[in-house]
Design a protein around this motif. Sequence first.
Motif, PDB file in Angstrom:
ATOM      1  N   GLY A  47     -32.890 -36.733  -7.954  1.00 41.22           N
ATOM      2  CA  GLY A  47     -32.161 -38.002  -7.801  1.00 41.22           C
ATOM      3  C   GLY A  47     -30.940 -37.697  -7.258  1.00 41.22           C
ATOM      4  N   HIS A  48     -30.208 -36.999  -7.306  1.00 42.31           N
ATOM      5  CA  HIS A  48     -29.217 -36.594  -6.599  1.00 42.31           C
ATOM      6  C   HIS A  48     -28.544 -35.353  -6.302  1.00 42.31           C
ATOM      7  CE1 HIS A  48     -26.812 -39.735  -7.815  1.00 42.31           C
ATOM      8  NE2 HIS A  48     -27.332 -39.559  -9.098  1.00 42.31           N
ATOM      9  N   LEU A  49     -29.009 -35.272  -4.684  1.00 46.45           N
ATOM     10  CA  LEU A  49     -29.018 -34.022  -3.967  1.00 46.45           C
ATOM     11  C   LEU A  49     -27.875 -33.388  -3.575  1.00 46.45           C
ATOM     12  CD1 LEU A  49     -31.266 -31.637  -2.395  1.00 46.45           C
ATOM     13  CD2 LEU A  49     -31.248 -33.903  -0.655  1.00 46.45           C
ATOM     14  N   ILE A  50     -27.747 -32.300  -3.419  1.00 49.58           N
ATOM     15  CA  ILE A  50     -26.498 -31.587  -2.187  1.00 49.58           C
ATOM     16  C   ILE A  50     -27.230 -30.563  -1.556  1.00 49.58           C
ATOM     17  CG2 ILE A  50     -23.877 -30.046  -2.911  1.00 49.58           C
ATOM     18  CD1 ILE A  50     -23.526 -32.055  -4.942  1.00 49.58           C
ATOM     19  N   LEU A  51     -26.964 -30.990  -0.094  1.00 52.88           N
ATOM     20  CA  LEU A  51     -26.824 -29.657   0.699  1.00 52.88           C
ATOM     21  C   LEU A  51     -25.603 -28.311   0.806  1.00 52.88           C
ATOM     22  CD1 LEU A  51     -29.166 -31.843   3.740  1.00 52.88           C
ATOM     23  CD2 LEU A  51     -29.918 -30.899   1.198  1.00 52.88           C
ATOM     24  N   ALA A  52     -26.001 -27.516   0.467  1.00 50.67           N
ATOM     25  CA  ALA A  52     -25.057 -26.694   0.925  1.00 50.67           C
ATOM     26  C   ALA A  52     -25.898 -25.570   1.802  1.00 50.67           C
ATOM     27  CB  ALA A  52     -24.502 -25.905  -0.230  1.00 50.67           C
ATOM     28  N   THR A  53     -26.429 -25.878   2.718  1.00 49.98           N
ATOM     29  CA  THR A  53     -27.541 -24.970   3.448  1.00 49.98           C
ATOM     30  C   THR A  53     -26.550 -23.976   4.305  1.00 49.98           C
ATOM     31  OG1 THR A  53     -28.150 -26.405   5.177  1.00 49.98           O
ATOM     32  CG2 THR A  53     -29.687 -26.762   3.137  1.00 49.98           C
ATOM     33  N   GLY A  54     -25.483 -23.676   4.961  1.00 48.40           N
ATOM     34  CA  GLY A  54     -24.572 -23.556   5.428  1.00 48.40           C
ATOM     35  C   GLY A  54     -24.280 -22.759   6.927  1.00 48.40           C
ATOM     36  N   CYS A  55     -24.697 -22.070   7.916  1.00 48.96           N
ATOM     37  CA  CYS A  55     -25.146 -21.471   9.131  1.00 48.96           C
ATOM     38  C   CYS A  55     -25.621 -20.754   9.574  1.00 48.96           C
ATOM     39  CB  CYS A  55     -23.488 -22.127   9.957  1.00 48.96           C
ATOM     40  SG  CYS A  55     -22.655 -20.356   9.031  1.00 48.96           S
ATOM     41  N   HIS A  56     -25.832 -20.635  10.693  1.00 47.92           N
ATOM     42  CA  HIS A  56     -26.495 -19.772  11.389  1.00 47.92           C
ATOM     43  C   HIS A  56     -25.835 -19.073  12.377  1.00 47.92           C
ATOM     44  CE1 HIS A  56     -29.576 -22.816  13.152  1.00 47.92           C
ATOM     45  NE2 HIS A  56     -28.921 -22.457  14.726  1.00 47.92           N
ATOM     46  N   GLU A  57     -26.095 -17.967  13.762  1.00 47.37           N
ATOM     47  CA  GLU A  57     -25.082 -17.464  14.541  1.00 47.37           C
ATOM     48  C   GLU A  57     -25.604 -17.926  15.284  1.00 47.37           C
ATOM     49  OE1 GLU A  57     -23.521 -13.480  13.885  1.00 47.37           O
ATOM     50  OE2 GLU A  57     -25.253 -12.953  12.548  1.00 47.37           O
ATOM     51  N   ARG A  58     -24.150 -18.352  16.165  1.00 44.19           N
ATOM     52  CA  ARG A  58     -24.788 -18.667  17.911  1.00 44.19           C
ATOM     53  C   ARG A  58     -25.605 -17.482  18.808  1.00 44.19           C
ATOM     54  NH1 ARG A  58     -23.112 -23.398  20.487  1.00 44.19           N
ATOM     55  NH2 ARG A  58     -21.944 -23.492  18.835  1.00 44.19           N
ATOM     56  N   GLY A  76     -21.600 -24.430  -3.018  1.00 43.92           N
ATOM     57  CA  GLY A  76     -23.497 -24.912  -3.570  1.00 43.92           C
ATOM     58  C   GLY A  76     -23.026 -24.531  -4.769  1.00 43.92           C
ATOM     59  N   THR A  77     -21.928 -23.336  -5.183  1.00 49.74           N
ATOM     60  CA  THR A  77     -22.006 -23.249  -6.443  1.00 49.74           C
ATOM     61  C   THR A  77     -20.581 -23.796  -6.838  1.00 49.74           C
ATOM     62  OG1 THR A  77     -22.743 -20.518  -5.650  1.00 49.74           O
ATOM     63  CG2 THR A  77     -21.428 -21.069  -7.622  1.00 49.74           C
ATOM     64  N   ALA A  78     -19.733 -23.902  -5.607  1.00 46.61           N
ATOM     65  CA  ALA A  78     -18.543 -24.491  -6.441  1.00 46.61           C
ATOM     66  C   ALA A  78     -18.849 -25.722  -6.972  1.00 46.61           C
ATOM     67  CB  ALA A  78     -17.449 -25.205  -5.490  1.00 46.61           C
ATOM     68  N   ALA A  79     -20.411 -26.301  -6.500  1.00 46.74           N
ATOM     69  CA  ALA A  79     -20.000 -27.880  -6.758  1.00 46.74           C
ATOM     70  C   ALA A  79     -21.044 -27.967  -7.987  1.00 46.74           C
ATOM     71  CB  ALA A  79     -21.226 -28.577  -5.851  1.00 46.74           C
ATOM     72  N   ALA A  80     -21.874 -26.796  -7.901  1.00 45.78           N
ATOM     73  CA  ALA A  80     -22.490 -27.018  -9.864  1.00 45.78           C
ATOM     74  C   ALA A  80     -21.254 -26.724 -11.056  1.00 45.78           C
ATOM     75  CB  ALA A  80     -23.460 -25.544  -9.717  1.00 45.78           C
ATOM     76  N   VAL A 129     -29.853 -32.065  -7.220  1.00 44.17           N
ATOM     77  CA  VAL A 129     -30.430 -30.694  -7.221  1.00 44.17           C
ATOM     78  C   VAL A 129     -29.494 -30.091  -5.346  1.00 44.17           C
ATOM     79  CG1 VAL A 129     -32.050 -29.957  -5.353  1.00 44.17           C
ATOM     80  CG2 VAL A 129     -32.719 -31.789  -7.656  1.00 44.17           C
ATOM     81  N   ILE A 130     -29.163 -28.950  -5.873  1.00 37.62           N
ATOM     82  CA  ILE A 130     -28.323 -27.746  -4.728  1.00 37.62           C
ATOM     83  C   ILE A 130     -29.099 -26.850  -4.061  1.00 37.62           C
ATOM     84  CG2 ILE A 130     -25.983 -26.893  -4.394  1.00 37.62           C
ATOM     85  CD1 ILE A 130     -25.448 -27.628  -6.986  1.00 37.62           C
ATOM     86  N   VAL A 131     -29.053 -27.303  -2.467  1.00 36.06           N
ATOM     87  CA  VAL A 131     -29.835 -26.258  -2.271  1.00 36.06           C
ATOM     88  C   VAL A 131     -28.504 -25.239  -1.130  1.00 36.06           C
ATOM     89  CG1 VAL A 131     -31.168 -26.118   0.410  1.00 36.06           C
ATOM     90  CG2 VAL A 131     -31.839 -28.490  -1.282  1.00 36.06           C
TER      91      VAL A 131
END
Length: 462
Positions: free
Chosen positions: A112-123, A18-22, A10-12
Amino acid sequence: MTSQTHDKVVIVGGGPSGTAAAAELARHGLKSVIIDEAPKLGGVIYRGPLRQTDSLPHLDDNLKRAMTALQTRYQAHSDSIEVKTQTRVLGPEGSNQLLLSDNSGLSRQPYGHLILATGCHERSVPFPGWQLPGVMLLGGVQLQLKSGLVRPGQRMALVGTGPLLPLVACQLHKAGVDVVGVYEASPFAKLAKEAVALLNKPKLTLSGMSMMSYLKKHKIPFKYGWGIVSAQGKEQLNSIQVAPYDSQWRAQRDLAQQVDVDAIGVGYGFVARTQLAMLLGLDHHYSKVSGYVPVLDEWHQSQNHEAFVVGDSNGLLGADAAICEGQLAALRLAWQCGKITEAQLSARSTKVKNKLARIKKFRFGFDRFSDRQSGLLSLAQPETVVCRCEQVRREQLDEAIAQGVKDITSLKMRTRIGMGDCQGKTCSSYALDYLHQAGLTENIGVIKPRFPLDPIPFTLME
């Protein structure tokens, strides 16, 4: 509420990492599911327009090539990649599963395995008038141009720091916007000192020089060592004040100039988006550039060995680095699942790690140039709202600190800063910087995220 069971990774997040990991997982026979809140893959940077268009004349060729490459990477392995768009992850629920929300309701996603690719938000950086319609963050300006295909304004200025300023200025001008000025907080001399670091990515450096030439050719002023002071208007922004900044980014108000605009883009950096990682119990540490980021090993794997964190959600290095990190996490997973040998892991990962190291040297040069200075905090006046959700003013922070508050949790309890629906995404970075400026740097903590990460409409709970 439905529950699904499968053995996919599962890739968030469906951005570059995230796309490169998939895609890398698919190369080694592992299937994955990408969950993303947007209508299409690509993340903020490579998502592209959300409606059909014949051309994108305001976007540079490098960006268009990168957008195409991401889609090609996905399409080549689409049989092994399930995509769930317009789906939000509300947080972990129970053991090894996530609670999801989409237009059809709530569901559970086991992993079973998790990849978090949730990025960032602006300051967000509060200053007088920052709440006026027409005052936008730089990423939001880009989204309107790239995804919405609309001009954010007719007469605009850009203020902030970093490489996004000239890029967005060029995009706005090509889209037909009258760009009346670009104001970079750091002095040019500081950028010149980073020449060696910038040579680690010569193509990007040449691209940046090309952008500056474009601005000069079209007589768009670009002022180093200048920044925002305030914004004016009643129901809509109609002007801003800008001024030279000193070495600590304190505005020299006696030299302020008024600029008539109907919109501005403000870009003083980004913050890693780590709320989901925190809810999962991953350890974090504080970074001045990126905020709180997860503690990871060289493969971007957390101490909770089921979770990897890649891309801007573990530090702000840009899209090229995010792709490398996604590949490294996928390679490590492929080895752990017995899909590749240790020799294959070493051979493939060495090339990726070497590329990532060059990118880091380049990016760290820009980080030093754009190093956020404490004078930026003085833009907000005592009556300036610094937490939009709870309408907390700067003077309330001053009063709480004067009364002995020494950490972010106590500040939150005393003033209600960070208690709104955004859970501190907008205000927590400012609050942390403000505590640091007051000399409070030890054990000040973090505004902890709450479950669910996004409000759940009653209609989805039927």
